[in-house]
Design an enzyme around this catalytic site. Structure first.
Site, short mmCIF file in Angstrom:
data_model
loop_
_atom_site.label_atom_id
_atom_site.label_comp_id
_atom_site.label_asym_id
_atom_site.label_seq_id
_atom_site.Cartn_x
_atom_site.Cartn_y
_atom_site.Cartn_z
N HIS A 58 0.11 -0.74 6.71
CA HIS A 58 0.43 0.54 7.37
C HIS A 58 1.50 0.42 8.45
O HIS A 58 1.55 1.25 9.36
CB HIS A 58 -0.84 1.19 7.94
CG HIS A 58 -1.73 1.78 6.90
ND1 HIS A 58 -2.80 2.59 7.21
CD2 HIS A 58 -1.73 1.71 5.55
CE1 HIS A 58 -3.41 2.97 6.11
NE2 HIS A 58 -2.77 2.43 5.07
N GLU A 76 -8.89 16.82 -4.14
CA GLU A 76 -8.60 18.19 -4.57
C GLU A 76 -8.64 18.31 -6.09
O GLU A 76 -9.07 19.32 -6.63
CB GLU A 76 -7.24 18.64 -4.03
CG GLU A 76 -7.12 18.61 -2.51
CD GLU A 76 -8.33 19.21 -1.82
OE1 GLU A 76 -8.60 20.41 -2.03
OE2 GLU A 76 -9.01 18.49 -1.06
N ASP A 135 0.84 -1.19 0.00
CA ASP A 135 0.00 0.00 0.00
C ASP A 135 0.88 1.24 0.00
O ASP A 135 1.44 1.61 1.04
CB ASP A 135 -0.91 0.00 1.22
CG ASP A 135 -1.88 1.17 1.25
OD1 ASP A 135 -2.01 1.87 0.23
OD2 ASP A 135 -2.51 1.38 2.30
N GLU A 151 -2.87 10.67 -0.13
CA GLU A 151 -4.06 9.84 0.02
C GLU A 151 -4.20 9.32 1.44
O GLU A 151 -5.31 9.22 1.98
CB GLU A 151 -4.00 8.67 -0.96
CG GLU A 151 -5.26 7.78 -1.00
CD GLU A 151 -5.24 6.60 -0.03
OE1 GLU A 151 -6.23 5.86 0.02
OE2 GLU A 151 -4.22 6.42 0.68
#
Length: 742
Positions: free
Chosen positions: A550, A429, A382, A420
């Site tokens: 993560h 945005e 990720d 992100e």
């Protein structure tokens, strides 16, 4: 008399002009017709797709990933800038690059820990003596974890603070969990320890604050991520894919997506910003993630009654709810847990890297393919698995363009989104800055974020209208490591359902939340979208996501050893997503199927009738308008699909094809209602908005019904009626866009 003469002359001139045109194009159409006549009728080239599939290289993807994961690249850090330059270098390559590549910059509000004053979790005695200190950094097993740029585990957007109080165990931090605890104890002044899952990250603290909880800890329980395994001696990484005891899941602890200080505005340097104190959807109290080795120490020492059976985890002790506080027999007896957080908010410059291959026939129609670039640490899976796939796609397609062998019918835009991980900021945005242009011109959005969770099977989610093109692409690609089995045939073995229309087919998911960069395209702009990846065999693991998610262990070493050795699953995803991309960009008629959308609406309707109709009748609310709207949509969808199938559109006028394509492209825009969900930021799609009701039916109706049934108040039943009307009129309106143009 003069008038008659003028009219006669004009008519004669018109006839002469028509005759000349007929003569010019009709005498020898093959030799004298302008080149665009053939171009506008051209359809997708199957031979080109086969060539594309043959050139997608697993070793190239592997080397892309190796390069992308050399250093940590959290948003706006030097490592992130390094990846920006890499993307630009690849997309500007004279032999394999795109037509153009550039960076789009935004000034965004991010949250960081204080490197000089790290966050701490301690157990302190009544005299404030420190008895136990939780680990501040993850245990190193390779040089990657020792990199000085590895950010300390923290909860982005958690406020700073120094709460101290008795510890309680609050399961997943859901509203119902705190309600359950509050039945038997006073939660005021306590610190709650929660596990990931069940509720969003920020929600664990937002749900706690009304009960007087002053701080929250969150950890990943081995039962939820490791199938119960806990030892790094022989069970977890570096011996397997499972999370080591010190591993900590970082994350963005906010409930809204996009830049938090510029809602509904692109976060440019001179954009108006709301005050920090007016930001909503972030934790009102400090929250900090920890590893399960520290959670084990804290939870197993808790006093009080045993927690409910479904709150128990993998630790070899009873998960007690707390006295509040620890057992009298514990070394921590009478001690408090202290949480010291020093996070700070900053405005930082963040970049999207954009690239384009311009279309030859319809350059004003866009197929957008995107993935975010930033990670929490090295981010091998990720997001760099997705970025490595995107770089391989652009290499193969860019080479075809540079060699003059291909140019798509429609323009293809590639987006490498920034920031992100802090709340889908870069993509959000971008959609805010180019709202009108994207709304009017975008055919579809393809998202490939985590390309490979594991190496068992394809997983795809999206609007029902993209189901057919994904299936077609999946049938043409070999499954990872299988020469005689297609991605489609492998997929259907792992996940399937029986469609009333198609029989047994692979089961697709839906994009109902804001889990990745498709969110703004789906919920804010109403653009047809999909998310594609490879994933694991659910019969072999209960892991809620790949275990190193993560953490500092999401590295090239981890990915290449335990997620996808050989990178064949990455290759299968690249081939499948690229196949879909070419079909969307090149097909004469967009490969979107309205009848599959009708099937989904009928399923949602049937479920809603089963769940709600009998109760609604008792409060004089009729579901008949919704039934009529869905029937109307089915009729219109069937008519349009049949007309496409029965027509020789290559021989029709370009304007007829363009009209049909616009109907297909704009279908999801018809489901947008900017007023339907005032409490859900940037959610406007009435079919796919997020829902807390947990029902497989229309989300706004499900949430409204659940609230009304709970409260019994007439005003809440009025809301149910309102959402029925919203649904009925939006679905009927969508049906009207599919019928013959007036």
């Amino acid at each position: 008399m003069i008038l008659k003469v003028v009219v006669s002359v004009v008519c004669a001139a018109a006839v002469l002009t028509v005759g000349i045109l007929i003569g010019h194009f009709g005498i020898d159409k093959g030799s004298s017709a302008p080149s665009w006549v053939n171009d506008v009728a051209k359809d997708v080239d199957e031979a080109l797709i086969e060539k594309f599939l043959s050139e997608v290289d697993n070793i190239q993807i592997q080397e892309n990933l190796r390069e992308l994961t050399k250093v940590p690249h959290m948003a706006t850090t030097p490592g992130d800038e390094q990846t920006v330059k890499l993307m630009l270098e690849r997309w500007r390559d004279p032999e394999t690059g795109l037509d153009d590549a550039w960076r789009e910059e935004y000034m965004v509000y991010l949250s960081f820990p204080d490197t000089k004053n790290p966050n701490k979790v301690t157990v302190v005695s009544p005299t404030d003596a420190v008895i136990y200190t939780a680990r501040e950094k993850e245990k190193p097993y390779t040089a990657d974890q020792d990199d000085p740029e590895v950010v300390q585990p923290y909860a982005a957007y958690s406020p700073p603070g120094n709460p101290k109080g008795k510890l309680v165990y609050a399961n997943q931090g859901k509203p119902s969990d705190y309600q359950e605890l509050n039945k038997t104890m006073d939660l005021r002044g306590t610190i709650a320890i929660t596990r990931y899952g069940g509720a969003g990250r920020a929600a664990k603290a937002i749900n706690a604050a009304p009960y007087g909880v002053i701080g929250v800890l969150v950890y990943t329980d081995p039962l939820d991520i490791n199938d119960g395994l806990m030892s790094d001696n022989n069970e977890t990484y570096p011996h397997s894919w499972y999370l080591p005891p010190s591993g900590v899941e970082r994350g963005s602890f906010n409930t809204h997506y996009g830049d938090l200080r510029t809602p509904y505005l692109a976060a440019k340097e001179d954009t108006y910003r709301i005050p920090v104190e007016d930001i909503t959807g972030i934790p009102p109290i400090p929250i900090q993630p920890i590893g399960f080795e520290d959670a084990y120490v804290l939870i197993c020492e808790l006093g009080g009654e045993p927690a409910p059976a479904n709150w128990q985890g993998a630790f070899n002790c009873s998960y007690n709810v707390g006295g509040p506080g620890f057992k009298q027999t514990s070394a921590f007896n009478s001690s408090d847990v202290k949480l010291d957080t020093f996070n700070r908010g900053e405005l930082r410059n963040s970049s999207n890297v954009m690239g384009v291959i311009r279309g030859s026939v319809e350059p004003d129609r866009y197929v957008i393919y995107g993935n975010h670039r930033d990670s929490w640490v090295h981010g091998a899976i990720d997001p760099s698995s997705g970025t490595s796939v995107m770089l391989e796609l652009t290499r193969v397609l860019g080479k075809m363009v540079k060699q003059g062998k291909w140019r798509p019918r429609r323009s293809i835009i590639f987006g490498s989104w920034g920031a992100e991980e802090f709340g889908l900021i870069g993509s959000a945005e971008y959609t805010e800055q180019y709202f009108t242009k994207l709304s009017e011109r975008t055919v579809a959005y393809i998202n490939v974020d985590i390309a490979v969770f594991a190496n068992a099977t394809l997983r795809a989610s999206g609007m029902p209208s993209v189901q057919n093109v994904i299936f077609k692409a999946a049938k043409q690609v070999n499954a990872a490591g299988m020469e005689s089995t297609s991605v489609y045939d492998n997929w259907i073995k792992y996940s399937n359902w029986t469609s009333p229309e198609h029989g047994l087919i692979p089961k697709m998911g839906y994009l109902t939340g804001a889990g990745s960069d498709y969110a703004a395209f789906v919920h804010y702009l109403g653009i047809t979208a999909m998310d594609i990846s490879y994933t694991y065999d659910r019969s072999k693991t209960n892991a809620r996501i790949y275990p190193a998610y993560h953490t500092a262990y999401d590295t090239f070493d981890y990915a290449s050893k335990y997620i996808d050795p050989g990178f064949f699953s990455h290759q299968a995803v690249a081939r499948t997503a690229g196949n879909v991309l070419i079909r969307l960009a090149d097909s004469l008629v967009l490969p979107l199927n309205c009848s599959d959308y009708a099937e989904l609406l009928e399923m949602y309707l049937n479920r809603a009738v089963d769940l709600y109709q009998s109760k609604l009748q008792t409060v004089s609310i009729s579901m008949e308008p919704l039934k009529r709207a869905v029937a109307s949509f089915r009729s219109a969808a069937s008519h349009l699909d049949q007309m496409i199938l029965s027509s020789d559109l290559a021989s029709e006028t370009p304007m007829k094809v363009r009209r049909i394509n616009d109907q297909l492209m704009l279908l999801d825009r018809a489901f947008l209602d900017p007023l339907a969900f005032p409490d859900k930021y940037a959610f406007r799609h009435v079919i796919w908005t997020s829902s807390s009701a947990g029902m497989s039916t229309f989300p706004g109706l499900a949430d409204a019904f659940a609230k009304a049934e709970s409260s019994g108040q007439s005003s809440d039943w009025d809301k149910v009626h309102y959402h029925l009307s919203v649904l009925s009129q939006n679905i009927a309106g969508a049906a009207n866009t599919l019928v013959d143009v007036i």
